[in-house]
Scaffold this motif. Structure first.
Motif, PDB file in Angstrom:
ATOM      1  N   HIS A  42       0.841  -1.192   0.000  1.00  0.00           N
ATOM      2  CA  HIS A  42       0.000   0.000   0.000  1.00  0.00           C
ATOM      3  C   HIS A  42       0.877   1.244   0.000  1.00  0.00           C
ATOM      4  N   ARG A  90       5.127  -6.041   7.850  1.00  0.00           N
ATOM      5  CA  ARG A  90       6.385  -5.402   8.221  1.00  0.00           C
ATOM      6  C   ARG A  90       6.097  -3.964   8.655  1.00  0.00           C
ATOM      7  N   LEU A  91       6.995  -3.450   9.455  1.00  0.00           N
ATOM      8  CA  LEU A  91       6.880  -2.080   9.960  1.00  0.00           C
ATOM      9  C   LEU A  91       6.805  -1.104   8.782  1.00  0.00           C
ATOM     10  N   MET A  92       5.816  -0.219   8.827  1.00  0.00           N
ATOM     11  CA  MET A  92       5.583   0.706   7.715  1.00  0.00           C
ATOM     12  C   MET A  92       6.240   2.063   7.997  1.00  0.00           C
ATOM     13  N   HIS A  94       5.415   4.948   8.650  1.00  0.00           N
ATOM     14  CA  HIS A  94       4.215   5.661   9.078  1.00  0.00           C
ATOM     15  C   HIS A  94       4.383   5.977  10.557  1.00  0.00           C
ATOM     16  N   THR A  95       3.918   7.135  10.959  1.00  0.00           N
ATOM     17  CA  THR A  95       4.104   7.573  12.345  1.00  0.00           C
ATOM     18  C   THR A  95       3.506   6.605  13.360  1.00  0.00           C
ATOM     19  N   SER A  96       2.472   5.854  12.949  1.00  0.00           N
ATOM     20  CA  SER A  96       1.777   4.979  13.893  1.00  0.00           C
ATOM     21  C   SER A  96       2.673   3.877  14.444  1.00  0.00           C
ATOM     22  N   GLY A  97       3.738   3.500  13.706  1.00  0.00           N
ATOM     23  CA  GLY A  97       4.554   2.382  14.140  1.00  0.00           C
ATOM     24  C   GLY A  97       3.855   1.051  13.955  1.00  0.00           C
ATOM     25  N   LEU A  98       2.856   1.016  13.079  1.00  0.00           N
ATOM     26  CA  LEU A  98       2.137  -0.226  12.828  1.00  0.00           C
ATOM     27  C   LEU A  98       2.695  -0.914  11.582  1.00  0.00           C
ATOM     28  N   SER A  99       2.314  -2.167  11.437  1.00  0.00           N
ATOM     29  CA  SER A  99       2.805  -2.951  10.310  1.00  0.00           C
ATOM     30  C   SER A  99       1.710  -3.107   9.268  1.00  0.00           C
ATOM     31  N   ALA A 100       2.133  -3.399   8.060  1.00  0.00           N
ATOM     32  CA  ALA A 100       1.196  -3.696   6.982  1.00  0.00           C
ATOM     33  C   ALA A 100       1.852  -4.705   6.050  1.00  0.00           C
ATOM     34  N   LEU A 343       6.929  13.359   8.538  1.00  0.00           N
ATOM     35  CA  LEU A 343       6.406  12.455   9.544  1.00  0.00           C
ATOM     36  C   LEU A 343       7.562  11.739  10.230  1.00  0.00           C
TER      37      LEU A 343
ATOM     38  N   GLU B 165      -5.753  -2.424  15.226  1.00  0.00           N
ATOM     39  CA  GLU B 165      -5.561  -1.146  14.559  1.00  0.00           C
ATOM     40  C   GLU B 165      -4.646  -1.376  13.353  1.00  0.00           C
ATOM     41  N   SER B 166      -5.009  -0.791  12.220  1.00  0.00           N
ATOM     42  CA  SER B 166      -4.125  -0.900  11.062  1.00  0.00           C
ATOM     43  C   SER B 166      -3.664   0.507  10.678  1.00  0.00           C
ATOM     44  N   VAL B 167      -2.739   0.556   9.722  1.00  0.00           N
ATOM     45  CA  VAL B 167      -2.235   1.864   9.302  1.00  0.00           C
ATOM     46  C   VAL B 167      -3.389   2.725   8.789  1.00  0.00           C
ATOM     47  N   GLU B 168      -4.390   2.070   8.172  1.00  0.00           N
ATOM     48  CA  GLU B 168      -5.504   2.833   7.608  1.00  0.00           C
ATOM     49  C   GLU B 168      -6.450   3.347   8.700  1.00  0.00           C
ATOM     50  N   TRP B 170      -5.606   3.778  11.944  1.00  0.00           N
ATOM     51  CA  TRP B 170      -4.906   4.424  13.052  1.00  0.00           C
ATOM     52  C   TRP B 170      -5.319   5.884  13.147  1.00  0.00           C
ATOM     53  N   TRP B 172      -4.593   9.755  14.852  1.00  0.00           N
ATOM     54  CA  TRP B 172      -3.653  10.637  15.550  1.00  0.00           C
ATOM     55  C   TRP B 172      -4.166  10.837  16.961  1.00  0.00           C
ATOM     56  N   ILE B 179       3.589  10.665  21.384  1.00  0.00           N
ATOM     57  CA  ILE B 179       3.534   9.439  20.593  1.00  0.00           C
ATOM     58  C   ILE B 179       4.792   8.641  20.884  1.00  0.00           C
ATOM     59  N   ASN B 180       4.612   7.441  21.391  1.00  0.00           N
ATOM     60  CA  ASN B 180       5.783   6.624  21.726  1.00  0.00           C
ATOM     61  C   ASN B 180       6.358   5.990  20.469  1.00  0.00           C
ATOM     62  N   ALA B 182       7.881   3.217  18.166  1.00  0.00           N
ATOM     63  CA  ALA B 182       7.705   1.767  18.198  1.00  0.00           C
ATOM     64  C   ALA B 182       9.023   1.101  18.537  1.00  0.00           C
ATOM     65  N   GLU B 185      12.883  -2.479  15.167  1.00  0.00           N
ATOM     66  CA  GLU B 185      12.753  -3.799  14.555  1.00  0.00           C
ATOM     67  C   GLU B 185      14.086  -4.532  14.633  1.00  0.00           C
TER      68      GLU B 185
END
Lengths: 563, 187
Positions: A42, A90-92, A94-100, A343, B165-168, B170, B172, B179-180, B182, B185
């Motif tokens: 994405h 995998r880590l994206m 993106h500021t969220s620190g979430l994976s996709a 970001l 929660e996904s990137v889409e 998520w 703010w 914001i901590n 992550a 890796e």
């Protein structure tokens, strides 16, 4: 050409320290292929592409690994040849620190291309060309990553007055468009020619901030050559005053054409469409060379020894690019984009994506933590600086109080998050953070509401269906009982009046004949294991039969008792 | 005197006719208040409020027969919205009707499913696909997380799983919270 263009002004804006010199000293270098490519599926606005490869598969450079899904989506390609070792989360970047979902490719070092074929867009229909560009993964490289094929549509009028090419690049530190224009002006102009033909654009205005004289000179030479080749003077390179955010699409359109695109309208409604110079280059590569978008120019700057622009493969870890530039020891963060709109990345291992125009290395010294947030003193500086002519303080109060409806009434969604308001705020309020918070809350509510509406509709339909089924069942039952009654009545009638019509006699005869045939057949069939028995076997069978009869006799009285 | 009476009478007739016409011409079908309340309710159709669906609960609220704090999926935010709409006082969620849970979807363990179709009959939004003696599965985007399919399952093969929660999706965070970053890796 530059001198004759009448320029306009956009409201507000700021003049931050530009810090662009550091990364323009050296030409673009090709970044080495990393040991592992992590390519997120994405990478553009719109639907997430579906993966087209599985682990273990060998892919070639430029092979499609993610197919566009839905009306707004763009394909993703392998940046080099190699083996897919995983399709996993995998880590994206993106500021969220979430994976996709990402495709992880181990390069084989051969860098073997797919069969590259130029696309003859002149003999193809506009829809075919757009589909081709969608499948070539061309998206806006200015940072918004909106699928380009959707913008290459002249709209209802069938033509465009002005095609604006955005080379302003107003954000501090970032120079990727600058060096691209210096070194690849000719190919950018070739891309412009394709775009112009597709959009039937009357004139082309290439807007470049006046702090990039080399880029302006290079583009001007290329534009003159293009004009000579086309035999007209439609392409103009325009030097625009340096003021952040002159590179915003609406701001650049305003400066170049004087058209102010109002709330809720698109620039195409006014005959203008704006593209980044990098996008024009990508369009040229896709159409004229048959190469999908697999790399981009990335500025690596900030707290590094030698800032430079790299032509990096999509999927290269940011860490690798930073390492090439020699990060200073006190570096503590990586930002994707510039200091105004960038970001913060969750880690430096995240990959370069199509939106990565800059990898900015930060440190406490370079970007000191902001002073503590103070109360708003209602000075109105933010409103003076807002290039979208909004009232940032109002939006801030309502976002802070979580009164999102009101914030929306003040046109929160026209905010381009440029950061000018926060830059000038004497109380150091991180205004953009509040807007981002409010925007994502509003989006989430919107999605929830949509889901609730779907659920309501489905529930109501189910109730309707259940009601209908009940009625149908009742009707069927009624019909069945009615039919049963009729049948019984008919049977009674038959008993009362035994019919001896010739038809029925014939029927009876037929039935009798069939019964005869069945009987004959039954006699013909013998069990296979009772013929040709030896006398001993015969005796055994007889003994068993006798025993059975005896048991039956013995069981008879008991059975009767049971009854 | 007579003139005045006539004028007033004429006025009354004219206005009455206008009002009568407007009442017929701009007649609103159904109860708009119920619609408004129903629009706030989360449409899970879970029945935790004690009514057989969101619409009946909305009707009960409109009639004043039910409190506004009986909807656990709507949570405090839903109660706030209802309080604003109806001009009532905010009340925290009533404990007897349940607690607010993170949004979840039902997941069928396909190994254990025996294909009894009981959950299909229980699902208020037809989000379960399957047939008798065939494995069932849940269409996750349509699942409202109402949990109505859990009790009828004879083999307990349905579980609720909170949506990650996904990137889409998520959001703010409110800016006062930091914001901590992550976890780094592993290389």
């Amino acid at each position: 050409m530059t001198a004759l263009q009448r320029l306009f002004k956009f409201h507000g804006g700021v003049k931050p320290a530009y810090n662009k010199e550091a990364s323009t000293g050296l030409p673009i270098a090709v970044a080495p292929t990393p040991t592992l490519l992590v390519i997120p599926l994405h990478q553009s606005i719109g639907g997430m592409p579906r993966p087209l490869v599985t682990a273990g598969e060998r892919v070639l450079k430029g092979q499609r690994i993610g197919g566009a899904d839905g009306n707004v989506s763009s394909a993703v390609h392998a940046s080099t040849s190699g083996t897919v070792i995983a399709v996993e989360m995998r880590l994206m970047p993106h500021t969220s620190g979430l994976s996709a979902l990402c495709v992880v490719i181990e390069p084989d070092g051969r860098d073997e291309w797919i069969q590259r074929q130029p696309f003859d867009f002149r003999s193809a229909t506009p829809t075919q060309t757009r589909d081709y560009l969608r499948d070539a993964g061309v998206v806006g490289l200015g940072g918004a990553v909106f699928p380009t094929y959707l913008k290459l549509n002249p709209g209802k009028q069938g033509k465009l007055d002005t095609l604006v090419l955005n080379g302003a690049e107003c954000e501090p530190f970032i120079t990727c468009d600058d060096v691209l224009m210096r070194e690849r002006a000719e190919t950018i102009l070739k891309g412009v020619a394709i775009m112009r033909e597709m959009l039937r654009a009357g004139q082309v205005l290439i807007g470049i901030e006046d702090n990039k004289p080399e880029a302006i000179a290079a583009m001007e030479i290329a534009a003159q050559a293009a004009n000579r080749a086309a035999g007209d003077s439609a392409i103009k390179v325009v030097s625009v005053p340096t003021r952040y955010p002159a590179g915003g699409a609406k701001q650049l359109i305003r400066v170049l054409t004087g058209i102010e695109v109002p709330h809720g309208k698109r620039s195409t409604d006014y005959g203008v469409q704006c593209f980044n110079v990098g996008t024009a280059h990508a369009i040229y590569e896709a159409i004229a060379l048959g190469q999908p978008l697999i790399s981009r120019i990335v500025t690596v700057a900030g707290n590094v020894g030698l800032a430079r622009n790299y032509d990096a493969l999509i999927g290269t870890p940011m860490r690798d690019l930073v390492a090439l530039c020699g990060p200073l020891p006190d570096s503590d963060r990586v930002i994707m984009g510039g200091p105004m709109m960038g970001l913060l990345m969750p880690a430096d291992s995240v990959p370069v994506v199509k939106a990565t125009n800059c990898v900015l290395v930060g440190s406490k010294q370079l970007f000191p933590p902001p002073p503590p947030e103070m109360p708003c003193i209602r000075c109105g500086e933010c409103a003076k600086a807002c290039p979208a002519e909004l009232q940032p303080f109002e939006m801030y109060w309502f976002s802070r109080a979580k009164i999102f409806g009101k914030a929306q009434e003040y046109n929160l969604f026209d905010c381009i998050e440029c950061g000018c308001c926060a830059y000038v705020c004497p109380s150091h309020i991180p205004l953009v953070d509040y807007y981002r918070f409010a925007k994502s809350e509003i989006w989430a509510r919107e999605l929830e509401k949509e889901a609730a509406d779907v659920a309501r509709e489905r529930y109501e339909f189910r109730l309707l269906r259940e009601e209908r089924e009940k009625q149908e069942k009742a009707a069927k039952l009624a019909a069945k009982t009615a039919a049963g009654r009729e049948k019984a009545a008919a049977a009674l009638a038959v008993v009362e009046k035994p019919a001896t019509t010739p038809e029925e006699d014939a029927k009876k005869a037929l039935i009798a004949a069939a019964l005869e045939r069945a009987k004959a057949q039954k006699e013909l069939v013998h069990p296979g294991n009772v013929s040709d028995l030896t006398p001993e076997q015969q005796a055994e069978v007889a003994a068993i039969e006798a025993r059975r009869a005896e048991i039956r006799e013995m069981a008879k009285p008991h059975l009767r008792q049971d009854d | 005197m007579l003139e005045a009476i006539l004028v007033m009478a004429l006025g009354a007739v004219v206005l009455g006719a206008a009002l009568g016409y407007a009442a017929v011409r701009f007649r609103v079908e159904g109860d708009p208040l119920v619609e408004k309340i129903d629009a706030i309710l989360p449409q899970t159709q879970c029945g935790q409020c004690g009514f057989p669906g969101c619409k009946p609960y909305a009707q009960a609220i409109a009639k004043g027969e039910a409190e506004i704090n009986q909807c656990p999926p709507g949570g405090d935010e839903g109660i706030h919205k209802l309080a604003d709409l109806l001009g009532r006082e905010f009340k925290s969620l009533s404990a007897e009707h349940g607690i607010e849970k993170p949004k979840s979807v039902a997941v069928i363990d396909e190994q254990s499913c025996i294909g009894c179709t009981l959950c299909i009959q229980a699902c208020p939004v037809d989000a379960i696909v399957g047939a008798a003696k065939q494995m069932h599965t849940i269409v996750a985007p349509l699942c409202t997380g109402c949990e109505l399919c859990l009790p009828p399952c004879p083999v307990d093969c349905i579980s609720m799983q909170p949506l990650d929660e996904s990137v889409e999706t998520w959001k703010w965070k409110y800016p006062v919270f930091k914001i901590n970053p992550a976890q780094q890796e592993e290389a």
